[in-house]
Design a protein around this motif. Sequence first.
Motif, short mmCIF file in Angstrom:
data_model
loop_
_atom_site.label_atom_id
_atom_site.label_comp_id
_atom_site.label_asym_id
_atom_site.label_seq_id
_atom_site.Cartn_x
_atom_site.Cartn_y
_atom_site.Cartn_z
N ASN A 136 0.68 -1.17 0.09
CA ASN A 136 0.19 -0.16 0.05
C ASN A 136 0.72 1.26 0.10
N ARG A 137 1.98 1.38 -0.08
CA ARG A 137 2.95 2.40 0.08
C ARG A 137 3.19 3.02 -1.44
N GLY A 138 2.42 2.35 -2.33
CA GLY A 138 2.23 3.21 -3.69
C GLY A 138 3.50 2.90 -4.83
N GLY A 139 4.73 2.39 -4.31
CA GLY A 139 5.78 2.41 -5.39
C GLY A 139 5.57 1.31 -6.16
N PRO A 140 6.40 1.37 -7.44
CA PRO A 140 6.37 0.30 -8.25
C PRO A 140 7.05 -0.89 -7.91
N PRO A 141 6.50 -2.15 -8.46
CA PRO A 141 7.27 -3.56 -7.94
C PRO A 141 8.76 -3.57 -8.43
N LEU A 142 9.66 -2.69 -8.16
CA LEU A 142 10.88 -2.47 -8.89
C LEU A 142 11.94 -2.51 -7.60
N PHE A 143 13.16 -2.84 -8.16
CA PHE A 143 14.34 -2.57 -7.23
C PHE A 143 15.37 -2.23 -7.83
N VAL A 144 16.55 -1.63 -7.14
CA VAL A 144 17.72 -1.13 -7.56
C VAL A 144 18.97 -1.68 -6.64
N GLY A 145 20.14 -2.01 -7.11
CA GLY A 145 21.02 -2.49 -6.01
C GLY A 145 22.38 -2.56 -6.70
N ALA A 146 23.41 -2.76 -5.92
CA ALA A 146 24.88 -3.04 -6.24
C ALA A 146 25.45 -4.06 -5.52
N TYR A 173 17.52 -1.63 -2.63
CA TYR A 173 16.43 -0.71 -2.34
C TYR A 173 15.10 -1.13 -3.13
N VAL A 174 14.03 -1.42 -2.40
CA VAL A 174 12.86 -2.06 -2.87
C VAL A 174 11.96 -0.92 -2.92
N LEU A 175 11.52 -0.62 -4.11
CA LEU A 175 10.77 0.43 -4.26
C LEU A 175 9.16 0.41 -3.81
N GLN A 176 8.49 -0.88 -3.94
CA GLN A 176 7.33 -1.13 -3.54
C GLN A 176 6.98 -1.17 -1.96
N GLN A 228 11.85 -0.90 1.43
CA GLN A 228 12.92 -1.48 2.22
C GLN A 228 14.53 -1.44 1.68
N LEU A 229 15.17 -1.14 2.52
CA LEU A 229 16.71 -1.29 2.12
C LEU A 229 17.38 -2.51 2.67
N ASN A 230 18.20 -3.22 1.96
CA ASN A 230 18.71 -4.59 2.43
C ASN A 230 20.36 -4.17 2.42
N VAL A 231 21.09 -4.72 3.13
CA VAL A 231 22.45 -4.50 3.10
C VAL A 231 22.70 -6.14 3.73
N ILE A 241 16.25 -2.68 6.73
CA ILE A 241 15.67 -1.49 7.01
C ILE A 241 14.45 -1.28 6.75
N VAL A 242 13.38 -1.74 7.70
CA VAL A 242 11.98 -1.87 7.03
C VAL A 242 11.26 -0.42 7.63
N PRO A 243 10.53 0.12 6.76
CA PRO A 243 9.89 1.53 7.08
C PRO A 243 8.73 1.25 8.37
N ASP A 244 8.72 1.93 9.21
CA ASP A 244 7.75 2.04 10.34
C ASP A 244 8.33 0.76 11.31
#
Length: 186
Positions: A70-80, A98-101, A104-107, A132-135
């Motif tokens: 429900n956060r409104g982001g597209p189901p995409l991610f970018v990373g390195a 970083y998952v846009l949907q 969430q940030l993963n390291v 790192i999960v929002p909220d």
Amino acid sequence: MKRLTRLWKAAPLVAAMVIPLSAQAQGRGRTDGPEGSEYGKGGYSRVSENRFSLELNWGAAFAAETSRMNRGGPPLFVGATASFWGADWYQFDISGAYVLQNEQLNVLVGPRFRTYGFPLSFNAGLKAGAFIVPDEGFRFGISPQVGVDMLMASERVVLGLGYALDIPFADHGLTNRVFMNIGYRF
């Protein structure tokens, strides 16, 4: 009979002179590879000089729960991903995504194992690290991964496809990632 006896006595002397001459004619082996790559006379090791690689990762990322979408982001991610190649069959990775949907940030860090094969090989790995999960904040988790990659251009360019399941140790937050990557070994 005496001639035959003399012949048998002379044979070891002739052999003692001929064998060292043939061994001397062989001489030193020749190699055309880099210094220190010889296994013996004329052999080479397959150890690559390209020990590090950097990759860009991108693709689709789907949160497993509708409440996270429900956060409104597209189901995409970018990373390195930065990798140390211990051998052609083993890598140690440090990656971020970083998952846009679900924002969430993963390291993650961990090993990846590759099958032998040129230029195509399959890989599997298990990474662990911070999610790192929002909220909710920081969570520890794991991410099993599988994929296939191809080495091109003198084994320096890496192209690949992969799948990862991100599992933060929390009540929810599973994410499926299907991705492509392109990288360079140096």
